[in-house]
Motif scaffolding. Sequence first.
Motif, PDB file in Angstrom:
ATOM      1  N   GLN A 108      42.192  25.704  11.761  1.00 42.05           N
ATOM      2  CA  GLN A 108      43.232  25.219  12.672  1.00 42.05           C
ATOM      3  C   GLN A 108      44.603  25.692  12.193  1.00 42.05           C
ATOM      4  OE1 GLN A 108      42.872  20.901  12.833  1.00 42.05           O
ATOM      5  NE2 GLN A 108      42.010  21.109  14.871  1.00 42.05           N
ATOM      6  N   ASN A 136      41.085  27.832  15.812  1.00 38.35           N
ATOM      7  CA  ASN A 136      40.974  29.274  15.722  1.00 38.35           C
ATOM      8  C   ASN A 136      39.987  29.757  16.779  1.00 38.35           C
ATOM      9  OD1 ASN A 136      39.646  31.770  14.942  1.00 38.35           O
ATOM     10  ND2 ASN A 136      40.847  31.663  13.095  1.00 38.35           N
ATOM     11  N   PHE A 161      44.926  31.245  17.933  1.00 37.97           N
ATOM     12  CA  PHE A 161      44.680  29.805  18.023  1.00 37.97           C
ATOM     13  C   PHE A 161      44.999  29.326  19.427  1.00 37.97           C
ATOM     14  CE2 PHE A 161      45.531  31.074  13.776  1.00 37.97           C
ATOM     15  CZ  PHE A 161      44.593  30.399  13.020  1.00 37.97           C
TER      16      PHE A 161
END
Length: 124
Positions: free
Chosen positions: A98, A104, A114
């Motif tokens: 993250q 991700n 992301f």
Amino acid sequence: MRAEAEGEGELGMLMVGNVGVNRVRTACLDFENIRNLEEMVFQRPGGFEATTKPYFYQRARDADIRLAQRVVNGERFHPATRSLWFFDPGENTPCPAQWYGQWNTGRFKAHCFFSPTAEECPEI
């Protein structure tokens, strides 16, 4: 796109373009008040790092303009299809799961991408 990702080739630049267009088209998270490309690129904090480098201010080449037009016209490229963030974690460093609370969605060359969930940002 070129200033942020020229080393990633055309596909990498297109993915960075996806992130930029997504930030303008959505009204969620850190981008609620971003309504055009200039506001997005120069947003502080959170805008494009390349704006702090002289390279950013070079005139766009015809090839750069054609790439930008493709993403403005709606072409999307995985893993940046719905992404609002990307960064280069460094050579031989894996992408974190993250970043800024977003998951991700994949990596292309040096950049990790992301994306928010559809519930967080339905309009992307």
